[in-house]
Design an enzyme around this catalytic site. Structure first.
Site, PDB file in Angstrom:
ATOM      1  N   TYR A  52       0.708  -1.349  -0.110  1.00  0.00           N
ATOM      2  CA  TYR A  52      -0.048   0.137  -0.051  1.00  0.00           C
ATOM      3  C   TYR A  52       1.069   1.502   0.298  1.00  0.00           C
ATOM      4  O   TYR A  52       0.546   2.376  -0.671  1.00  0.00           O
ATOM      5  CB  TYR A  52      -0.860   0.021   0.968  1.00  0.00           C
ATOM      6  CG  TYR A  52      -2.171  -1.584   1.100  1.00  0.00           C
ATOM      7  CD1 TYR A  52      -1.848  -1.767   1.481  1.00  0.00           C
ATOM      8  CD2 TYR A  52      -2.712  -0.493   0.283  1.00  0.00           C
ATOM      9  CE1 TYR A  52      -3.055  -3.110   0.793  1.00  0.00           C
ATOM     10  CE2 TYR A  52      -4.215  -1.325  -0.551  1.00  0.00           C
ATOM     11  CZ  TYR A  52      -4.466  -2.426  -0.168  1.00  0.00           C
ATOM     12  OH  TYR A  52      -4.980  -3.579  -0.445  1.00  0.00           O
ATOM     13  N   VAL A  89      -9.340   3.312  -4.281  1.00  0.00           N
ATOM     14  CA  VAL A  89      -9.108   3.374  -3.370  1.00  0.00           C
ATOM     15  C   VAL A  89      -8.063   4.980  -3.246  1.00  0.00           C
ATOM     16  O   VAL A  89      -7.280   6.101  -2.587  1.00  0.00           O
ATOM     17  CB  VAL A  89      -8.196   2.872  -2.715  1.00  0.00           C
ATOM     18  CG1 VAL A  89      -8.753   1.897  -1.881  1.00  0.00           C
ATOM     19  CG2 VAL A  89      -7.414   2.172  -3.073  1.00  0.00           C
ATOM     20  N   ASP A  90      -8.151   5.218  -4.810  1.00  0.00           N
ATOM     21  CA  ASP A  90      -6.983   6.927  -5.278  1.00  0.00           C
ATOM     22  C   ASP A  90      -7.639   7.711  -4.756  1.00  0.00           C
ATOM     23  O   ASP A  90      -9.422   7.282  -5.008  1.00  0.00           O
ATOM     24  CB  ASP A  90      -6.367   6.543  -6.407  1.00  0.00           C
ATOM     25  CG  ASP A  90      -7.484   6.492  -7.556  1.00  0.00           C
ATOM     26  OD1 ASP A  90      -7.444   5.749  -8.006  1.00  0.00           O
ATOM     27  OD2 ASP A  90      -8.172   7.874  -7.743  1.00  0.00           O
ATOM     28  N   HIS A 105     -14.096   0.519  -0.398  1.00  0.00           N
ATOM     29  CA  HIS A 105     -13.503   0.211  -0.431  1.00  0.00           C
ATOM     30  C   HIS A 105     -12.201   0.739   0.440  1.00  0.00           C
ATOM     31  O   HIS A 105     -11.271   0.717   0.617  1.00  0.00           O
ATOM     32  CB  HIS A 105     -12.954  -0.793  -1.229  1.00  0.00           C
ATOM     33  CG  HIS A 105     -13.440  -1.102  -1.717  1.00  0.00           C
ATOM     34  ND1 HIS A 105     -13.515  -2.595  -3.616  1.00  0.00           N
ATOM     35  CD2 HIS A 105     -14.873  -2.335  -1.725  1.00  0.00           C
ATOM     36  CE1 HIS A 105     -14.617  -2.752  -3.392  1.00  0.00           C
ATOM     37  NE2 HIS A 105     -15.407  -2.759  -2.735  1.00  0.00           N
ATOM     38  N   CYS A 132      -0.062   3.487  17.254  1.00  0.00           N
ATOM     39  CA  CYS A 132      -0.924   4.508  16.721  1.00  0.00           C
ATOM     40  C   CYS A 132      -1.603   6.124  18.091  1.00  0.00           C
ATOM     41  O   CYS A 132      -0.464   5.988  18.197  1.00  0.00           O
ATOM     42  CB  CYS A 132      -2.386   3.700  17.589  1.00  0.00           C
ATOM     43  SG  CYS A 132      -4.318   5.444  17.439  1.00  0.00           S
ATOM     44  N   GLY A 171     -15.555   1.299 -15.402  1.00  0.00           N
ATOM     45  CA  GLY A 171     -14.265   0.776 -15.458  1.00  0.00           C
ATOM     46  C   GLY A 171     -14.110   0.050 -14.182  1.00  0.00           C
ATOM     47  O   GLY A 171     -13.366   0.071 -13.801  1.00  0.00           O
ATOM     48  N   LEU A 198     -14.017   0.001 -21.050  1.00  0.00           N
ATOM     49  CA  LEU A 198     -13.224  -0.513 -22.069  1.00  0.00           C
ATOM     50  C   LEU A 198     -13.177  -1.688 -22.951  1.00  0.00           C
ATOM     51  O   LEU A 198     -13.861  -2.162 -24.242  1.00  0.00           O
ATOM     52  CB  LEU A 198     -11.368  -0.382 -21.919  1.00  0.00           C
ATOM     53  CG  LEU A 198     -10.608  -1.173 -22.744  1.00  0.00           C
ATOM     54  CD1 LEU A 198     -10.739   0.842 -24.102  1.00  0.00           C
ATOM     55  CD2 LEU A 198      -9.148  -1.241 -22.032  1.00  0.00           C
ATOM     56  N   GLU A 199     -14.054  -3.141 -21.944  1.00  0.00           N
ATOM     57  CA  GLU A 199     -14.541  -4.268 -22.484  1.00  0.00           C
ATOM     58  C   GLU A 199     -15.819  -4.400 -21.960  1.00  0.00           C
ATOM     59  O   GLU A 199     -15.979  -4.269 -20.888  1.00  0.00           O
ATOM     60  CB  GLU A 199     -13.846  -5.627 -22.967  1.00  0.00           C
ATOM     61  CG  GLU A 199     -12.900  -5.945 -21.290  1.00  0.00           C
ATOM     62  CD  GLU A 199     -11.113  -6.399 -21.349  1.00  0.00           C
ATOM     63  OE1 GLU A 199     -10.856  -5.764 -22.905  1.00  0.00           O
ATOM     64  OE2 GLU A 199     -11.039  -6.478 -20.725  1.00  0.00           O
TER      65      GLU A 199
END
Ligand code: BV8
Length: 230
Positions: A52, A89-90, A105, A132, A171, A198-199
């Protein structure tokens, strides 16, 4: 008319971020069981953080593309609601100008304490030994939903699907549940359903309408069409 847009890795592909199941995708390089499950994290937190940390760095260097920006334009100009539910997650939707974005997510920019549940802005690099900030325990993890974990915002998503008139999937390969099941829910609740990809995805036959092409061509064209139709 209310629109719900589900997006997957394909909308960020032309920003240079790898998808999962395409040629040379993330799951070609990494086994899901080694990097995207709670068991993987318990077994080898260093490897999971490494996976990550690398994606956080790539996403930080990537730029939103014309598809992200077209969705933000639609949200500003559309008379009804435009809500994005993303599996990504971007943060390219936000940086492309979208306001209503639900990351089911999780997000690379988020950190979570596996022990006390505290959340904070993730540093560039996370390590298993990081304490933490709330409870001090070295139990920090990326705030990401792994396989077998409950996706975020499921109640809100159910409300959005029941209130939407148009459900658009962009997508995504339609392999991962519960996201892959949203089209059936929306359709059963009376929405028109459209896939822009795209497909053809695994769930292509479940959509009323499908268009094939790259997101940066397909989405701006579709948004212009929608806004001129009114
Ligand atoms: C859950 C982490 C219960 C974040 C991800 C056994 C045990 C436990 C669970 C299960 C099980 N069997 C099945 C399940 C359910 C499981 C599942 O679905 N497994 C699959 C593989 C069978 N799901 C879960 O575990 C989920 N949790 O079920 O909890 C529950 C259920 C209901 C209600 C409450 C609780 C958790 C799923 C989340 C897992 N986390 N990733 C990260 O690391 O990023 S999933 C991962 O796949 C990503 O999040 C990604 O978002 C997701 C989907 O991938 P896509 O986005 O679709 O990307 P992909 O590469 O597959 O496809 C790209 C598409 O883009 C392609 O179609 C391509 O054609 C297109 N494309 C490419 N380039 C372009 C393009 N399109 C347009 N333009 C382009 N240029």
């Amino acid at each position: 008319m209310n629109i719900v847009v589900l997006t997957g890795a394909g909308i960020s592909a032309e920003s240079g971020l790898r998808t999962f199941r395409d040629e040379g995708g993330l799951w070609a390089q990494h086994d899901i069981r080694d990097v995207a499950t709670p068991e993987a994290f318990a077994r080898n937190p260093d490897r999971v953080h490494g996976f990550y940390n690398a994606r956080r760095a790539h996403a930080g260097r990537a730029e939103p593309n014309a598809a992200h920006r077209a969705l933000a334009h639609l949200e500003r100009r559309w008379t009804g609601a435009v809500d994005i539910v993303t599996q990504n997650v971007d943060d390219l939707h936000e940086r492309g100008g979208s306001q209503s974005v639900l990351h089911m997510h999780g997000e690379l920019t988020g950190a979570l304490c596996a022990r006390c549940g505290a959340r904070w802005q993730a540093p560039a690099e996370m390590h298993p030994s990081d304490p933490c900030p709330a409870c001090g325990e070295p139990a920090t993890r990326p705030d990401i939903v792994w396989f077998g974990e409950m996706p975020y915002g499921m109640e809100r998503i159910a409300a959005l699907l029941s209130a939407c008139d148009l459900f658009v999937s962009i997508g995504t390969s339609g392999h991962v549940y519960p996201a892959a099941g949203f089209v059936q829910q929306a359709r059963a609740l009376g929405a028109h359903t459209l896939e822009l990809n795209l497909e053809a995805s695994a769930g292509a036959s479940l959509f009323h309408e499908r268009r094939l092409g790259a997101a940066t061509e397909l989405i701006p064209k579709w948004v212009d069409e929608l806004l001129t139709q009114g």
